[in-house]
Motif scaffolding. Structure first.
Motif, PDB file in Angstrom:
ATOM      1  N   GLY B 115       0.833  -1.201   0.201  1.00 11.77           N
ATOM      2  CA  GLY B 115      -0.107   0.069   0.218  1.00 11.77           C
ATOM      3  C   GLY B 115       0.930   1.160   0.079  1.00 11.77           C
ATOM      4  O   GLY B 115       0.316   2.127  -0.429  1.00 11.77           O
ATOM      5  N   GLN B 116       2.113   1.248   0.574  1.00 12.63           N
ATOM      6  CA  GLN B 116       2.994   2.244   0.732  1.00 12.63           C
ATOM      7  C   GLN B 116       3.471   2.562  -0.797  1.00 12.63           C
ATOM      8  O   GLN B 116       3.575   3.888  -1.310  1.00 12.63           O
ATOM      9  N   GLU B 118       2.049   1.680  -3.532  1.00 13.23           N
ATOM     10  CA  GLU B 118       0.908   2.282  -4.260  1.00 13.23           C
ATOM     11  C   GLU B 118       0.639   3.695  -4.229  1.00 13.23           C
ATOM     12  O   GLU B 118       0.313   4.508  -4.952  1.00 13.23           O
ATOM     13  N   ALA B 119       0.648   4.106  -2.613  1.00 17.90           N
ATOM     14  CA  ALA B 119       0.553   5.509  -2.253  1.00 17.90           C
ATOM     15  C   ALA B 119       1.561   6.353  -2.915  1.00 17.90           C
ATOM     16  O   ALA B 119       1.100   7.379  -3.483  1.00 17.90           O
ATOM     17  N   GLY B 120       2.593   5.966  -2.968  1.00 17.80           N
ATOM     18  CA  GLY B 120       3.713   6.809  -3.613  1.00 17.80           C
ATOM     19  C   GLY B 120       3.444   7.108  -5.142  1.00 17.80           C
ATOM     20  O   GLY B 120       3.414   8.147  -5.713  1.00 17.80           O
ATOM     21  N   LEU B 133      11.809   8.146  -0.859  1.00 18.25           N
ATOM     22  CA  LEU B 133      11.081   8.937  -0.153  1.00 18.25           C
ATOM     23  C   LEU B 133      10.173   8.125   0.727  1.00 18.25           C
ATOM     24  O   LEU B 133      10.023   8.558   1.878  1.00 18.25           O
ATOM     25  N   VAL B 134       9.722   6.855   0.365  1.00 12.53           N
ATOM     26  CA  VAL B 134       8.649   6.229   0.963  1.00 12.53           C
ATOM     27  C   VAL B 134       9.314   4.884   1.472  1.00 12.53           C
ATOM     28  O   VAL B 134       9.227   4.514   2.944  1.00 12.53           O
ATOM     29  N   PRO B 137      13.138   5.053   3.934  1.00 12.33           N
ATOM     30  CA  PRO B 137      13.080   5.147   5.271  1.00 12.33           C
ATOM     31  C   PRO B 137      12.470   4.405   6.105  1.00 12.33           C
ATOM     32  O   PRO B 137      13.055   4.165   7.217  1.00 12.33           O
ATOM     33  N   GLN B 138      11.508   3.759   5.780  1.00 18.72           N
ATOM     34  CA  GLN B 138      10.713   2.867   6.573  1.00 18.72           C
ATOM     35  C   GLN B 138      11.429   1.367   6.688  1.00 18.72           C
ATOM     36  O   GLN B 138      11.532   0.783   7.903  1.00 18.72           O
ATOM     37  N   ARG B 214      10.376   7.805  16.839  1.00 16.74           N
ATOM     38  CA  ARG B 214       9.520   8.695  17.395  1.00 16.74           C
ATOM     39  C   ARG B 214       8.165   8.552  16.854  1.00 16.74           C
ATOM     40  O   ARG B 214       7.184   8.866  17.409  1.00 16.74           O
ATOM     41  N   TYR B 215       7.936   8.316  15.568  1.00 14.14           N
ATOM     42  CA  TYR B 215       6.770   8.090  14.961  1.00 14.14           C
ATOM     43  C   TYR B 215       5.874   6.956  15.272  1.00 14.14           C
ATOM     44  O   TYR B 215       4.841   7.027  15.023  1.00 14.14           O
ATOM     45  N   GLY B 216       6.760   5.991  15.770  1.00 11.76           N
ATOM     46  CA  GLY B 216       6.034   4.750  16.495  1.00 11.76           C
ATOM     47  C   GLY B 216       5.075   4.158  15.686  1.00 11.76           C
ATOM     48  O   GLY B 216       3.802   4.327  15.723  1.00 11.76           O
ATOM     49  N   VAL B 217       5.190   3.078  15.259  1.00  9.80           N
ATOM     50  CA  VAL B 217       4.039   2.512  14.228  1.00  9.80           C
ATOM     51  C   VAL B 217       3.743   1.333  14.865  1.00  9.80           C
ATOM     52  O   VAL B 217       4.561   0.303  15.397  1.00  9.80           O
TER      53      VAL B 217
END
Lengths: 243, 217
Positions: B115-116, B118-120, B133-134, B137-138, B214-217
């Motif tokens: 999905g990430q 596809e969003a990009g 960019l997507v 980093p993850q 810090r963005y904690g998933v």
């Protein structure tokens, strides 16, 4: 005409999802696709911005033929916003970062301008106070509204909504539909796949019932939802509306 | 306090060696991180032969001992090109670690939901921008612990360069131990040097994890 689909066909392996689909969407029109699960509504929608490839047929968006070459496809996608069932926000970016990212990195707009516009969009979807939050701290409804703002930030001519409220708790559905309704009122051209019949009734200019691999019926919400002409449409609507 | 004086007396020699070990580690980690990215990209390529080549590289490198690889580069290739021992070490260690790093990157990239992507893509990003960019980093955040672990191994594996004459920590310990006839003391001392590097490195990785978390998933 914003979207012109002719003879669209798609199969996954031996399974035909749909074939022979013709569909036009005009400027500022809101077209709602309804139909049973697995009928290919979402697949058809995903074909419009090339996330899925058609096996046969053509799609023109604002007069430009959809091809699967990277360059032209990416150019078309900039003009076609998409909102997903599962939001697909970028978890490593703040809300503002999510909305600003594509305008800056894809469209090459100046950062300050993009930031200002992103704030305006977030204000519009009622999340002006969440700019610096991360997606993980938002509710589903808030996430989906950010996702709408993110798609709008590219200033698209057309918005695709793929079951935007299906992953939401019932009490959060309304806030997302409200944003979509406002967007429709402003004249945005929209194709919406949804199971929300009330939304279809109130907001759609045209309802398209997709079932058994093709378009079974289409017309005004009243015509399709209240006086379906075909037995297939009646069967589906009875099943849905009686819940 | 024989141990303490041993430690202090040999400190100048060991600190020189430590510097060499650090250079060896830094070079090979940086190069492995870059080469590993290229390899991971190849392993996920749409082109079959490119995928096969990268997969072959990984099995070949993982399937043979590091010391063998270093010997081939330093002694084996000597008949064709002469590579300075230090750089032979850097090349060997980079080539070696890259195979492991590539696998770590690959698992990280594959852990990011489709999905990430596809969003990009739906926002008009090219596949390269989506990656940069997507996805990256993850993926990087997910694999940071494994990556840190691999870099710790890389630091310790620089000791194998001792066997191709690089005067890094372990070779220095061998020499000093032989001179003073006290192997226990000097091998323990060299162990402590490694331990300190590794503890600092793992502390750094933990700090990075906290910052990226810090963005904690």
């Amino acid at each position: 005409m914003v979207v012109r689909i002719r003879g669209a066909a798609k199969a996954f392996g031996p399974v035909t999802v749909f074939e022979g689909i013709d569909l036009d969407v005009h400027q500022s029109e809101v077209v709602v696709l309804i139909g049973p699960s697995g009928a290919g509504k979402s697949t058809l929608l995903r074909c419009v911005n090339g996330l899925e490839r058609l096996d046969a047929g053509t799609i023109d968006i604002s007069g430009e033929r959809l091809s699967y070459q990277q360059g032209p496809l990416n150019r078309i996608r900039r003009n076609v916003g998409m909102v997903f069932q599962s939001f697909n926000l970028f978890p490593h970016m703040s809300v503002l970062g999510n909305v600003m990212c594509a305008p800056v990195k894809v469209a090459g707009r100046p950062r300050d301008e993009a930031r200002q516009e992103a704030r305006q969009l977030l204000d519009k979807v009622g999340l002006a106070d969440k700019c610096d939050s991360f997606p993980s701290s938002l509710s589903g409804g808030q996430r989906q509204r950010v996702a709408i703002a993110r798609a709008l930030a590219m200033r698209p001519q057309l918005m695709l909504f793929d079951e935007p409220t299906s992953a939401l708790d019932p009490e959060l559905v309304g806030e997302v539909l409200e944003v979509m309704r406002a967007l429709a009122t402003e004249g945005m051209t929209m194709i919406v796949v949804t199971h929300e019949m009330q939304f279809a009734r109130k907001v759609a200019d045209r309802v398209v019932l997709v079932a058994d691999g093709g378009i079974v019926e289409q017309g005004s919400p009243q015509a399709v939802l209240d006086e379906p002409a075909t037995p297939r449409a009646r069967a589906f609507l009875n099943a849905v509306l009686e819940r | 306090m024989q141990w303490l004086s041993d430690f202090i007396d040999t400190a100048p020699v060991f600190l020189d060696a430590l510097w060499l070990t650090l250079q060896l580690a830094l070079w090979s980690i940086v190069l492995a991180a870059v080469l590993g990215a290229v390899l991971a990209y190849c392993r996920l390529s749409r082109l079959g032969p490119v995928r096969a080549l990268a997969a072959g590289y990984v099995s070949l490198i993982r399937g043979t001992p590091l010391v063998t690889q270093l010997f081939i580069i330093y002694f084996g290739l000597a008949s064709i090109v002469t590579i300075e021992a230090f750089w032979a070490g850097v090349i060997g260690l980079s080539v070696h670690n890259a195979a492991y790093v590539a696998e770590i990157y690959r698992s990280g990239i594959q852990s990011v939901p489709t999905g990430q992507v596809e969003a990009g893509r739906s926002l008009g990003m090219s596949s390269w921008k989506t990656m940069r960019l997507v996805i990256a980093p993850q993926a990087l955040r997910t694999v940071l612990p494994s990556l840190g672990n691999q870099f710790i191994i890389a630091v310790k594996d620089t000791s194998v360069a001792a066997f191709i004459t690089v005067a890094e920590l372990f070779r220095t310990a061998q020499i000093v131990a032989a001179e003073k006839f006290r192997p226990l003391e000097f091998y323990v001392i060299v162990g402590i040097y490694y331990l300190v590097i590794v503890l600092l490195l793992s502390g750094g990785v933990r700090m990075l994890e906290r910052r990226m978390g810090r963005y904690g998933v």
